[in-house]
Design an enzyme around this catalytic site. Structure first.
Site, PDB file in Angstrom:
ATOM      1  N   GLY A  66       0.823  -1.210   0.000  1.00 31.11           N
ATOM      2  CA  GLY A  66       0.000   0.000   0.000  1.00 31.11           C
ATOM      3  C   GLY A  66       0.852   1.252   0.000  1.00 31.11           C
ATOM      4  O   GLY A  66       0.591   2.210  -0.743  1.00 31.11           O
ATOM      5  N   GLU A 117     -11.295  -1.821  10.731  1.00 31.89           N
ATOM      6  CA  GLU A 117     -10.027  -2.487  10.417  1.00 31.89           C
ATOM      7  C   GLU A 117      -9.247  -2.776  11.704  1.00 31.89           C
ATOM      8  O   GLU A 117      -9.194  -1.956  12.611  1.00 31.89           O
ATOM      9  CB  GLU A 117      -9.169  -1.622   9.494  1.00 31.89           C
ATOM     10  CG  GLU A 117      -9.740  -1.450   8.099  1.00 31.89           C
ATOM     11  CD  GLU A 117      -8.813  -0.647   7.203  1.00 31.89           C
ATOM     12  OE1 GLU A 117      -7.844  -0.043   7.721  1.00 31.89           O
ATOM     13  OE2 GLU A 117      -9.048  -0.613   5.975  1.00 31.89           O
ATOM     14  N   HIS A 744      22.002 -22.875   6.909  1.00 28.92           N
ATOM     15  CA  HIS A 744      21.320 -23.273   8.141  1.00 28.92           C
ATOM     16  C   HIS A 744      19.931 -22.655   8.199  1.00 28.92           C
ATOM     17  O   HIS A 744      19.705 -21.545   7.728  1.00 28.92           O
ATOM     18  CB  HIS A 744      22.117 -22.831   9.369  1.00 28.92           C
ATOM     19  CG  HIS A 744      23.447 -23.510   9.472  1.00 28.92           C
ATOM     20  ND1 HIS A 744      24.520 -22.936  10.096  1.00 28.92           N
ATOM     21  CD2 HIS A 744      23.876 -24.706   9.022  1.00 28.92           C
ATOM     22  CE1 HIS A 744      25.561 -23.749  10.045  1.00 28.92           C
ATOM     23  NE2 HIS A 744      25.198 -24.833   9.393  1.00 28.92           N
ATOM     24  N   VAL A 770      37.196  -9.335  18.530  1.00 27.15           N
ATOM     25  CA  VAL A 770      36.501  -9.601  17.272  1.00 27.15           C
ATOM     26  C   VAL A 770      37.446  -9.290  16.114  1.00 27.15           C
ATOM     27  O   VAL A 770      37.906  -8.146  15.984  1.00 27.15           O
ATOM     28  CB  VAL A 770      35.216  -8.756  17.150  1.00 27.15           C
ATOM     29  CG1 VAL A 770      34.509  -9.044  15.831  1.00 27.15           C
ATOM     30  CG2 VAL A 770      34.279  -9.054  18.318  1.00 27.15           C
ATOM     31  N   PRO A 771      37.764 -10.264  15.280  1.00 26.41           N
ATOM     32  CA  PRO A 771      38.662 -10.007  14.141  1.00 26.41           C
ATOM     33  C   PRO A 771      37.971  -9.150  13.095  1.00 26.41           C
ATOM     34  O   PRO A 771      36.759  -8.920  13.146  1.00 26.41           O
ATOM     35  CB  PRO A 771      38.974 -11.409  13.618  1.00 26.41           C
ATOM     36  CG  PRO A 771      37.801 -12.233  14.023  1.00 26.41           C
ATOM     37  CD  PRO A 771      37.319 -11.665  15.339  1.00 26.41           C
TER      38      PRO A 771
END
Length: 1085
Positions: A66, A117, A744, A770-771
């Site tokens: 919409g 609605e 997965h 964290v690499p």
């Protein structure tokens, strides 16, 4: 994958059927229009389209139609037709995605007021299902999550009307509230029973005492197809907007559905120059990540994976499909094919690579024309042979091909293929291990990592744990863990026992197996060199009762039976851990398993997993691969690093990375690739945090879900204090213009928060190491490990080699290390390859060329295809010898046996055993007699006289009924065929001359069916050019011609057996009056 989006028309059709008995529910009327089904055709099938105002919109999984102006409301049929014609098959851009509008849904316009609605949505998650309701709906609903009221429905709970009213419908009053409550109740029942995973209706219109579903979006759990096929009907899962459905994708999906392996293919850019063929769900995501990180996103042509031990034929079909797509159009820079993968757990790498090489050979010319370069990296069972096969093929094919094994980082070939790093020279420093044992002298060649632990820390020579490694009591497994295996998985069990042996466990970890399809028995396995027996039980209860020390179940049941077997196992108090290997268990079932397991405080690993491993102690099933990888990755003794991953294949790659970057793994679990794994990342990370022997933790997360944020919270709150190295795979997802479902089931982001990029950022901010990419993961692990060594947290130790494990005969033979004289030899049939062969002819060619029974006999009896006349003659022989009535001895015996209640085989054999010189054996006898006389130069009269002098009958001459005046039509037809189609017929001519002499003495001494078959066949053998004279004589001497009678008459004997059974004839007893009783005279006086 599990949750798959469906078209709006499909969702409404399914709900129409389920809610048909609800009086307040207005059935959804709709017509589907696409490029193949025009609006005119829809009008013929749905006359209401001509006389009611209409709504039309695309039905292609497009959100917020919409807002995008993709809905036409309150239009007449001509307007709808014009609206569709202006848009169908036309390009349009929505967000980042560009595509064509091809499918539309046309519905009646439902007149209603804005205040009629509403909005309703149901979605599933780990804890249960959430129902959202808002008393206002439509295009301008806004932030529904903030506005809507929600009701959390626990697993296995059905909300009643009062719950629905009080939790969801406080803004709805009176009769309308009752009506909506009943509808939501029925809708939720449909949601559960039909295995929806997501269902949104906006707007839901309540007007005139009826409820109308105007717009609908839905996803189904596709793994529940085996349960819901009858309720769903035929389901089409369309691709997301912006990506067309290709027939090649459908072909691979069909292969996947028919296979126990996993085969996936998604085309991203058919004109791209970078193509992948990757083994493993997790590995396939990482390769895509790396390609995109190196700037190859716009040229990445496909995403896909092959895993789960596909056969050589299946891999060939998969590779052939990739190559056919890759060679459709040329690229100015040429193309690259990356054949990658991690270290396989149980897939025979050589077998899969042979399938790939076959496809490469088939496409050799096209690969050269398209200037395709190939980069290969793979490891796992028998990988040495697989890489050798590929290297040999590269030389033969003349195609640039660069091949690497586990000595190379998994994604190193990506940089080489994209020109971002120089192409390395493959290492000649091959591992000292192969298949599942240590090569002689291999102990001396094992190089220690920078810091490692002594094997003596884990075990002493007695096999008992040393005092230096007192085991943490909170661990899942230890050196005394005992497991029961569900399923006849002998290879996995042997792998577990070999692991136990190389870890110097005092006794095997597998104490029993459960297999409901056989009776209780014992199965033989090896414990080192020694053979042992493992009991197999038909009933799970018996196994647990007799093995009360077993506290782990490794469940290899199929996706259809894994739920029932797991729920049964959860009833046994001794169980602490269950590993569920199967992929594709419906999510509703998985959530029920998790709920019950949590109540029982039992750990679930899986579903959709390879399992887990505790080096030096215990491994689940095929985890860790075969012995070569266990030795190469030092899994026979504990290190200092614990890891948790979703991917089973990547868990093995982590074993390799960790062993190179540190002193090795202490514990590792692959929780499984489904959306709802039995245990979470946090379950295992907190277990690692509590174990004093674990010094650092590695997390390999992925796109989809929000579990990694729980880790972030634990880091910030100080509940995780040990160094954590983390990386989430799937960073490439944001670079694609349309949604891609990775290997997965859980690897799909439903919001920005679920993207891998957002998770990596959050983990880094929370304090995890964290690499920058997966390529750097090993370096970051190494950095953290070395810091711990410097701080004295980890003390370097000397490495001690493991005991060698004997190689299984089957693997030694596979690797070509041994040879053994065969017990049998065969030259007519081979069932080992991609297709059954009859004398070298594929069975498909036998069928396509319509060789018939005669052609099959020619291949299996004579090792060559014979000319069509010979095949036709063989079939004629079978027809004329098929039966000769019930009175002959063979048929008589068959009938007597059948009437005695014997089975078909026994009755047939009884009849066949009567065949000999007096019955049926005349064919070969006739062939020998006539051919010997002819070869000796005897004229027909001399042959007849010599046989009379010997007192012997001439085989193939004579008939009880037929004569020269009453000829046997079978003989007449066969003689005419032979004379017309065989090159020459000297022996048949000779036999016909003999017949003239014998019939002059007695009219019924004619050449009979046996005789004409025998001499005609000798004529063919000798004169067709298909056989040498020696070969022809060999076939006569071995009695091959009698085989025609045996085969033909078997048809008749089987017919007599079936006839007697059909007539329900009782036991036969020969009548007395047909027996002459002649007793010795002295007893008659």
């Amino acid at each position: 994958m599990s949750a798959k989006a469906i078209r709006e028309a499909t969702g409404k059709r399914i709900l129409n059927n389920f809610l048909a008995d609800q009086p307040y529910f207005a059935q959804c009327k709709f017509a589907s229009v696409d490029v193949d089904n025009s609006l005119d055709r829809a009008v013929n099938e749905n006359p209401w389209l001509t006389n009611t105002p209409l709504v039309v919109k695309p039905d292609q999984l497009i959100k917020r139609r919409g807002k995008l102006g993709l809905i036409k409301v309150k239009a007449d049929l001509p307007t709808v037709k014009t609206w569709i014609d202006e848009r169908i098959d036309k390009d349009i851009k929505i967000g980042k995605a560009s595509g064509k509008l091809r499918t539309f849904i046309v519905e009646p316009f439902i007149p209603h007021a804005e205040n009629e609605e509403s909005y309703v949505c149901i979605y599933s998650h780990r804890q249960g299902d959430t129902i959202l309701f808002h008393h206002q709906g439509g295009v301008d609903i806004g932030d529904v999550d903030a506005k809507a009221k929600s009701l959390l429905v626990a697993i296995d709970h059905t909300p009643n009307l009062d719950e629905i009213k009080t939790k969801l419908l406080t803004e709805v009053t009176g009769d309308k509230q009752e009506l909506v409550a009943k509808f939501i109740s029925a809708l939720y029942k449909a949601y559960v029973d039909l295995y929806f995973t997501y269902l949104e209706i906006n707007p839901l219109v309540i007007t005139g005492g009826k409820i109308y579903m105007l717009d609908l979006a839905a996803k189904l759990d596709a793994t529940a197809d085996f349960i819901c096929r009858g309720k769903w009907g035929d389901i089409e899962y369309p691709p997301p907007f912006g990506r067309d459905a290709y027939p090649e994708e459908a072909y691979i999906a069909d292969l996947d559905a028919k296979s126990g392996a996993s085969l996936k293919l998604t085309l991203l850019n058919p004109l791209g120059r970078i193509w992948t063929m990757v083994a493993g769900g997790g590995a396939s995501v990482i390769y895509s990540d790396t390609i995109c990180e190196m700037g190859g996103a716009s040229e990445l042509a496909n995403y896909g994976e092959y895993s789960g031990a596909p056969s050589e034929q299946q891999t060939y079909e998969y590779a052939k499909t990739i190559l056919s797509l890759m060679t459709k159009q040329k690229h100015s820079q040429g193309k690259v094919l990356i054949i990658g993968g991690g270290i396989a757990n149980f897939t025979n790498v050589a077998a899969t690579f042979k399938g790939i090489v076959t496809a490469l050979q088939e496409f050799q010319t096209r690969l050269q024309e398209h200037k395709i370069s190939i980069f290969v990296r793979r490891a796992g069972p028998n990988y040495q042979e697989g890489l050798r096969v590929v290297r040999d093929a590269a030389v033969q094919l003349g195609i640039p091909m660069h091949v690497f094994g586990p000595e190379s980082h998994m994604t190193a070939i990506v940089g080489m293929a994209l020109g971002k790093r120089p192409i390395a020279i493959p290492s000649s420093d091959c591992p000292s291990t192969t298949a599942n044992f240590l090569l002689p002298g291999g102990q001396n060649s094992i190089k220690s990592p920078p810091a490692s632990r002594k094997v003596s820390e884990v075990t002493q020579s007695s096999g008992k744990p040393s005092s230096a490694v007192e085991e943490y009591k909170g661990g899942l497994f230890n050196r005394s863990t005992k497991a029961i295996i569900w399923g006849m998985q002998t290879r996995a069990v042997q792998g577990m026992l070999d692991f136990d042996f190389v870890c110097r466990r005092p006794e095997p970890s597998v104490v029993a197996m459960v297999y409901p399809f056989t009776g209780d028995h014992k199965q033989k396995f090896y414990w080192g060199h020694k053979e042992i027996l493992v009991p197999v039980y038909k009933n799970m209860g018996d196994a647990f009762k007799k093995h009360s020390g077993a506290d782990v179940l490794v469940n290899f049941a199929s996706l259809r039976s894994a739920y029932d077997s797991t729920m049964e196992a959860l009833e046994y108090e001794q169980i602490r851990c269950i590993a569920i290997i199967a992929e594709g268990i419906p999510e509703n079932m998985t959530r029920k398993i998790i709920k019950k397991a949590n109540q029982k405080k039992i750990s679930i690993i899986g579903p959709a997993t390879v399992g887990g491993i505790k080096p030096g102690c215990f491994k689940i099933g095929n985890t860790g691969g075969m012995m070569d990888n266990i030795l190469y990755s030092k899994l026979y003794r504990p290190g200092s690093v614990a890891y948790v991953s979703r991917s089973g294949g990547m868990s093995n790659e982590l074993n390799n990375i960790i062993s190179k970057a540190s002193d090795g793994a202490f514990d590792g679990v692959a929780i499984g690739g489904d959306r709802y794994p039995g245990t979470t990342f946090m379950d295992h990370i907190m277990r690692y945090q509590a174990d004093p022997q674990i010094k650092m933790i590695v997390l390999l997360g992925e796109v989809g879900g929000v579990e990694e944020y729980e880790v972030c919270a634990a880091l910030k709150e100080g509940r995780i204090t040990k160094p954590l190295v983390a990386w989430c795979i799937g960073t490439c997802a944001g670079m694609f213009s349309s949604e891609v479902q990775f290997g997965h089931a859980g690897a799909c982001a439903n919001s920005d928060r679920e993207t891998a990029t957002a998770k990596n950022k959050a983990l880094r901010e929370a304090g995890a190491v964290v690499p920058d990419s997966f390529d750097d993961l090993g370096e970051r692990i190494k950095d953290v490990f070395e810091q711990l060594v410097v701080k004295g947290v980890i003390e370097p130790r000397e490495e001690l080699p493991p005991p060698p494990v004997p190689m299984d005969y089957s693997w030694a033979r596979e690797l070509g290390l041994i040879r053994k004289p065969a017990s049998f030899m065969t030259s007519i049939c081979d069932e080992r390859g991609q297709e059954l062969l009859y004398a070298g002819v594929p069975i498909s060619d036998v069928l396509k060329q319509e060789l018939g029974i005669g052609g099959v006999i020619s291949l299996l009896w004579f090792q060559r295809p014979l000319p069509p006349p010979a095949c036709k003659f063989i079939e004629m022989c079978l027809m004329v010898t098929a039966d000769h009535g019930p009175a002959v001895s063979g048929a008589h015996n068959t009938i007597v046996c059948a009437r005695a209640g014997k089975d078909l085989v026994s009755s047939l054999v009884s009849g066949l055993l009567t065949i000999g010189d007096r019955f049926g054996g005349a064919l070969n006898g006739a062939a020998v007699q006539f051919s010997e006389a002819y070869d000796a130069g005897l004229i027909p009269m001399e042959f007849v006289n010599s046989m009379r002098k010997k007192g012997q009958l001439i085989m193939g001459i004579g008939h009880r009924v037929k004569s020269i005046n009453n000829p046997d039509m079978r003989v007449k037809i066969m003689k005419e065929f032979v004379k017309a189609n065989f090159p020459t017929t000297p022996l048949l001519d000779y036999a016909m001359e003999v017949e003239k002499i014998t019939t002059s003495k007695k009219p019924n001494l004619i050449l009979n069916v046996d005789g004409v078959i025998a001499v005609s066949f000798v004529d063919f053998l000798r004169n067709s050019g298909c056989f040498t004279r020696e070969e022809a004589q060999d076939y006569i001497d071995m009695g091959a011609i009698n085989g025609l009678f045996v085969l033909g008459r078997s048809i008749g004997f089987i017919g007599h057996f079936m006839d007697q059974k059909r007539l329900k004839q009782g036991l036969y007893r020969h009548p007395w009056d047909d027996i002459s009783y002649v007793l010795p005279e002295q007893y008659n006086n």
